[in-house]
Design an enzyme around this catalytic site. Sequence first.
Site, mmCIF file in Angstrom:
data_model
loop_
_atom_site.group_PDB
_atom_site.id
_atom_site.type_symbol
_atom_site.label_atom_id
_atom_site.label_comp_id
_atom_site.label_asym_id
_atom_site.label_seq_id
_atom_site.Cartn_x
_atom_site.Cartn_y
_atom_site.Cartn_z
ATOM 1 N N GLU A 146 0.732 -1.177 -0.061
ATOM 2 C CA GLU A 146 0.093 0.116 0.063
ATOM 3 C C GLU A 146 0.688 1.095 0.110
ATOM 4 O O GLU A 146 2.029 1.162 0.336
ATOM 5 C CB GLU A 146 -1.064 0.151 1.253
ATOM 6 C CG GLU A 146 -1.949 -1.251 1.119
ATOM 7 C CD GLU A 146 -2.853 -0.991 2.568
ATOM 8 O OE1 GLU A 146 -2.560 -0.161 3.298
ATOM 9 O OE2 GLU A 146 -3.494 -1.936 2.619
ATOM 10 N N PHE A 168 -0.333 1.394 -8.506
ATOM 11 C CA PHE A 168 0.960 1.173 -9.361
ATOM 12 C C PHE A 168 1.101 -0.407 -9.748
ATOM 13 O O PHE A 168 0.773 -1.118 -8.632
ATOM 14 C CB PHE A 168 2.158 1.723 -8.596
ATOM 15 C CG PHE A 168 3.308 1.402 -9.313
ATOM 16 C CD1 PHE A 168 3.586 2.262 -10.026
ATOM 17 C CD2 PHE A 168 4.081 0.240 -8.838
ATOM 18 C CE1 PHE A 168 4.930 1.758 -10.883
ATOM 19 C CE2 PHE A 168 5.311 -0.079 -9.596
ATOM 20 C CZ PHE A 168 5.678 0.728 -10.608
ATOM 21 N N PHE A 213 3.077 -4.475 -6.525
ATOM 22 C CA PHE A 213 1.650 -3.851 -6.661
ATOM 23 C C PHE A 213 1.706 -2.921 -5.480
ATOM 24 O O PHE A 213 1.872 -3.143 -4.252
ATOM 25 C CB PHE A 213 0.578 -4.572 -6.523
ATOM 26 C CG PHE A 213 0.675 -5.900 -7.847
ATOM 27 C CD1 PHE A 213 0.041 -5.589 -9.082
ATOM 28 C CD2 PHE A 213 1.263 -7.093 -7.525
ATOM 29 C CE1 PHE A 213 0.101 -6.265 -10.161
ATOM 30 C CE2 PHE A 213 1.482 -8.002 -8.742
ATOM 31 C CZ PHE A 213 0.709 -7.619 -9.948
ATOM 32 N N GLU A 214 1.124 -1.731 -5.617
ATOM 33 C CA GLU A 214 0.873 -0.883 -4.732
ATOM 34 C C GLU A 214 -0.578 -0.099 -4.707
ATOM 35 O O GLU A 214 -0.950 0.327 -5.765
ATOM 36 C CB GLU A 214 1.887 0.290 -4.728
ATOM 37 C CG GLU A 214 3.216 0.098 -4.507
ATOM 38 C CD GLU A 214 3.879 0.043 -3.109
ATOM 39 O OE1 GLU A 214 3.054 0.616 -2.258
ATOM 40 O OE2 GLU A 214 5.119 -0.117 -2.872
ATOM 41 N N THR A 215 -1.372 -0.206 -3.676
ATOM 42 C CA THR A 215 -2.648 0.387 -3.915
ATOM 43 C C THR A 215 -2.636 1.701 -2.893
ATOM 44 O O THR A 215 -2.067 1.766 -1.950
ATOM 45 C CB THR A 215 -3.752 -0.635 -3.279
ATOM 46 O OG1 THR A 215 -5.082 0.094 -3.723
ATOM 47 C CG2 THR A 215 -3.588 -1.078 -2.091
#
Length: 847
Positions: A249, A257, A326-328
């Site tokens: 995150e 991303f 992955f980035e939220t």
Amino acid sequence: MYKPLLWLFLALLINPAVYAQEEYYFPGEKFDPAIPSPSEFLGYPIGEWHTRYDLIVKYFEKLDEVTEMAQLQTIGYTHEHRPKVILTLASAANMGNLEQIRIKQVQLADPTQSKPDVNTMPSIIHLGYGVHGNEPSSAEAAMLTAYWILAAQSDLAQNIRQNAVIHIDPTLNPDGRDRHSLWANSNKGFPPVADPLDREHNEAWPGGRTNHYWFDLNRDWLPLAHPESRAKVEWYHQWYPNVTTDFHEMGTNSTYFFEPTKPYGSENPVVPRKNYDDINPRFAKYFAKYMDDIGSLYWTKEVFDNSYPGYGSTYPDIHGGLGLVFETASSRGHVQSSQRGDITFAFTIRNHVVNSLATMEASVDNRVYMHDYLREFFESAKSEGAKDEAKSYVFGDEFDESRNRLFVKFLLDHKIKVYENSSDLTVSGQSFKKGKSWIVPTNQPQYRMVRTMFEYEKEFADSVFYDASAWTMAAAYGMPFSAAASAKSGTEITEVAVPNFTFPEGKAYAYLVDWTDYYAPKMLFEMQKAGIHVEAIHRPFSSQTQDGKVDFTAGTLMIPLGFQKLKAEEISAKLKELAAKNRQKVYAVQTGLNLSGIDLGSNLVSAIQQPKVLMVVGNGINSYEAGEIWNLLDQQVGMPITKVNSDQFGRINLFDYNMLVLPSGSYNSFSEGQVNHLKDWINRGGTVISMKNASLWLNQKGISEELPVELEEAPKDPDSLPFAVRNDFEGAKEVGGSIYRAELDLSHPIAYGYHRSTLPVYRNTDIFVKPSENKYLTPVKYAADPHLGGYISKANLEKLKQSAGVLISPVGQGRVVHFFDSPNFRGTWFGTNKLFLNAIFHGESMD
């Protein structure tokens, strides 16, 4: 036995929302009612609470129980003894053939074996979640993803079950996750509060990001400083997954991303271009489609670093797979306001769920392609290694057996082939002795990891780093090494040999323990804890021992039998026990008259005070650095350290302690009275170990008076620059975690145990302080040409050449030991730990 309809009925009674909730995460999907959903099992909709780790494990145990398509295994335990689990999912046929599938996958990664038929091999997918405990959405997504794989009835789900073996690690950092979950759940409002200022969204120090010792486990795939990472990497090498995910995150005002990361500037130098130019873009199309379908915003090719080998998304890239970060955007709680409206926990979870599904679809669609790439990766690695001018690396410290063992084991843990050195060698002016040195050939499948361990990198496509810009692990271990034009070697090492020293029998005048070995400080502390009086000999000398004449260096420990509360036979028995436990050689002498150098009763021999260490932690303090110190004393020395919060410092009587550690951070909350108490304690003989900007604060308060380095002709910034380049221009001025050659004063107590006057050190600060005006009190300086590896600007390099690495400030009867490097960085700089431990055990002798 589980009754699916009864289970569903009871869940609906508890909370009617739990069944309807699946539509939000999996619109239009139909599920097998025999498989309980996470919401059914937990009794609340996913996203309504932060699920405790033990409940996540219990849900996975339930999946293992109800279907033959799931298998749960425990691969290790955390510091707080939470189990590290992997849930393996596949069709019943593949689960029945799991070991044969694994063997073929490992065979594929070994170019010395024949290549299996990749057309018939399932894709091996590793879905890794939650390395940062306070980035909690991914572990919730792990449960939903596992449920979808097993229960979904769509053609896609059936295709994935038939053509993939999926390994799910729900939380790489269980200890940190539970720390954060407790915070978020116990501070949740009813209704939840979206205001970013609310307590729920602002964790207490140190937060849940890190593990028990406040380490960032997303940096530990390379160092392997912690049991979580050691278990994970050991498991990884049993499977060599084709694809590995790493879900995170970021800021609440961000979007989402996925890779590719920033071209060239964020790429690892040993990873083939095919990974970046072909495979990453190939997978990105799937992520974009899935995000487009749900209308979530996203971005690629910016900021995020993929160069450091210790990331969960980079380590797989160096092993023939595809690592994906992955980035939220984070709700950092259950709901939080953002520039685009309220971000809910469920929204962040859904983003990761859809990208989990996209990863599996892309992996299965590219199954044969990724298997071919895995074989190609290791074949090309071996081929490149054969062409390298360096045919091998020779390494070994002839004086420190424990550090040698630690480094050899570290290489073996990363599946690097290591061989005995069967003869005395001189390589590039360095001597390596038979039996105390080893050889690592470059012509091996793990050639790219060999480069990671031994190469220094100085040239970069970018000058702004998200993290470390240097990671030469041989330097971290303080290991003498050299590239050799020959690969001649002896027997391959498969396990680390443990020395077996014979304890001297009979009566003794005194016992001696060399301070050189890495675990000598542990031996010292355990002797003191047992009530044994120990002294330090502050000059080199030679003694007649049970092994004949032995030369000893300054810092050698002496246990005189005439000045003990315990009886001589009790001393001998305890020393024998501790020496065996800590693998230390103990020498016996029959006289205090030495063969050369000072005698054992010299005024240059003094008692070693047992450390009583206090460390300031809490708000404003760098938790990573504090954790490194705590971990070192706990795990490597076995020494308790009192950790006091900065806001509680006023309640402390410093005279209950003789050593105070100030990690980097802000100490401006200290009152004038607290500062005066500190000054008084130091003046009366206390020792402060001060790290980086803590030293600047001590200067500000007049406790020490050291001066910053200022260049006579410092470069000037342009009067005007485009707004768009501000981050790159200013970022290039920072020291991006790099390695330098330091020079040691071997006669000073800070350097006790070292035999070479130069040492690699790690620096990640742009604080540059002049050497002491007292010509004897700067025992660690930088060499004339100090830069070994990593990024540094020309101006900062010039400052570094004029700077102190360690200096001592006398204060009344006490002193401050200033560290401007990072001697304990990430729990893996074994080569410089001794500098810090010398300050702990010999601090009162340093001025």
